[in-house]
Write an enzyme that holds these catalytic residues in place. Sequence first.
Site, PDB file in Angstrom:
ATOM      1  N   LYS A  40       0.839  -1.209   0.000  1.00  8.40           N
ATOM      2  CA  LYS A  40       0.000   0.000   0.000  1.00  8.40           C
ATOM      3  C   LYS A  40       0.874   1.261   0.000  1.00  8.40           C
ATOM      4  O   LYS A  40       2.083   1.182   0.291  1.00  8.40           O
ATOM      5  CB  LYS A  40      -0.919  -0.017   1.228  1.00  8.40           C
ATOM      6  CG  LYS A  40      -0.187   0.031   2.559  1.00  8.40           C
ATOM      7  CD  LYS A  40      -1.128  -0.266   3.733  1.00  8.40           C
ATOM      8  CE  LYS A  40      -0.389  -0.206   5.050  1.00  8.40           C
ATOM      9  NZ  LYS A  40      -1.252  -0.607   6.187  1.00  8.40           N
ATOM     10  N   TYR A 261      15.077  30.688   8.976  1.00  4.75           N
ATOM     11  CA  TYR A 261      13.832  31.334   9.412  1.00  4.75           C
ATOM     12  C   TYR A 261      13.732  31.335  10.930  1.00  4.75           C
ATOM     13  O   TYR A 261      14.050  30.344  11.591  1.00  4.75           O
ATOM     14  CB  TYR A 261      12.622  30.576   8.863  1.00  4.75           C
ATOM     15  CG  TYR A 261      12.391  30.749   7.382  1.00  4.75           C
ATOM     16  CD1 TYR A 261      12.130  32.003   6.831  1.00  4.75           C
ATOM     17  CD2 TYR A 261      12.398  29.641   6.538  1.00  4.75           C
ATOM     18  CE1 TYR A 261      11.894  32.147   5.466  1.00  4.75           C
ATOM     19  CE2 TYR A 261      12.153  29.770   5.183  1.00  4.75           C
ATOM     20  CZ  TYR A 261      11.909  31.030   4.647  1.00  4.75           C
ATOM     21  OH  TYR A 261      11.665  31.150   3.318  1.00  4.75           O
TER      22      TYR A 261
HETATM   23  C1  LIG Z   1      -0.465  -1.542   6.924  1.00  6.21           C
HETATM   24  C2  LIG Z   1      -1.031  -2.850   7.344  1.00  6.21           C
HETATM   25  C3  LIG Z   1      -0.219  -3.974   7.436  1.00  6.21           C
HETATM   26  C4  LIG Z   1       1.292  -3.886   7.345  1.00  6.21           C
HETATM   27  O1  LIG Z   1       1.785  -3.412   8.555  1.00  6.21           O
HETATM   28  P1  LIG Z   1       3.368  -3.267   8.849  1.00  6.21           P
HETATM   29  O2  LIG Z   1       3.430  -2.870  10.273  1.00  6.21           O
HETATM   30  O3  LIG Z   1       3.851  -2.208   7.927  1.00  6.21           O
HETATM   31  O4  LIG Z   1       3.974  -4.586   8.556  1.00  6.21           O
HETATM   32  C5  LIG Z   1      -0.818  -5.196   7.682  1.00  6.21           C
HETATM   33  N1  LIG Z   1      -2.152  -5.290   7.862  1.00  6.21           N
HETATM   34  C6  LIG Z   1      -2.963  -4.218   7.820  1.00  6.21           C
HETATM   35  C7  LIG Z   1      -4.431  -4.383   8.053  1.00  6.21           C
HETATM   36  C8  LIG Z   1      -2.433  -2.954   7.574  1.00  6.21           C
HETATM   37  O5  LIG Z   1      -3.235  -1.883   7.562  1.00  6.21           O
END
Ligand SMILES: *Cc1c(COP(=O)(O)O)cnc(C)c1O
Length: 370
Positions: A40, A261
């Site tokens: 993702k 800044y």
């Molecule tokens: C993002 C996510 C993962 C992966 O999690 P990590 O901690 O990056 O391994 C797995 N399952 C779900 C439902 C997620 O939202």
Amino acid sequence: MTATDRATAFLTIDVDAVTANWRRLRDVVGPQAEAAGVVKADCYGLGMDRIAPALAAAGCRTFFVATIDEGLALRKAVPKGAILVLDGPLPGTCGDFVAHGLTPVLNSPEQIGQWAGYASATGKVLDAALHLDTGMSRLGLDAEAVARLAEDVSLLAGINPVLVMSHMACADEQGHGKNSEQLAAFTLLSRHLNLPARKSLGASSAIFLGPGYHFDLVRPGAALYGLNPVPGQPNPMAPAVRLQARILQVRDVDTPMTVGYGATHQIVRKGRLAVVAAGYADGLFRSLGNRGFGFIEGERVPVVGRISMDLTTFDVSGLAPEIVRPGALIDLISPDHTADDLAAEAGTIGYEILTALGRRHHRVYEGGAA
Ligand SMILES: *Cc1c(COP(=O)(O)O)cnc(C)c1O
């Protein structure tokens, strides 16, 4: 003039390190469970187009994305292989799921109703994953919704449940009491549902909680990309990301000058500054101002003053002028100073650092498919 000549910052992604990390996780869970790949958010900012096909070539067969659009893009990069969409179907999107071979994760009674309705309208039996909430209070069916499903199997008519899953809140803290609570809740609820589906509870960190947390499938994301799944212990994963920014200018400074800044850094003695071409628009969080570090030729140099949109200033006093010269690169993320380290300096987590890296870096992919 090449793109490399023009580049002011380089993001180097080691695709072979990502696939090596996937194999390592697969070996940790062993043959009893499948290691999926969570890709993702464009592989946590690192580039799904390049990484997902390499994971598929390494043997990864199941992929998770968050959104339907991510699923559609992934389907182009990975023609075979299961793609599960964590957000589930939105109204009017069921046809897209079916047309592109995407499997929705059904998170609520409404999503189940929608998917069952589409199955009935098209006369098909459709795969889906069911997400149970065991303690995140985020997405997923609560105990009451699970009980209703268990009582009335007709609610799942037309749905072929391929996976029953849940997600852990505290798996990165090995001693946290919530871990065994969620394990017990998941075991109880999935038994109550009693579906002929595979089960999945753990993401990256849960893989290291032991085989009791693996079930049939684990869903690592962060660990694939080299983030440490066991904070506080040595990182078992290989680093996959290097971020370097070019020095645009080196200047001598002396008291009573100030930097950047807000004049938040006061020069108190003669010294030298190097200004690099990366700022918060490139994912260097503003909270790194006066707190973060870079590395040049293995020497640690502190950020001084605030981070600007496009520029960051380091104190390089005492370093040899041959090392610190315009055109040289300062490492912001490297094996010496990982995304987790930078995250700690910024007051966040490596996940946020990677997903915020931005689009302006010159990207270099090493390894993987051509
Ligand atoms: C993002 C996510 C993962 C992966 O999690 P990590 O901690 O990056 O391994 C797995 N399952 C779900 C439902 C997620 O939202």
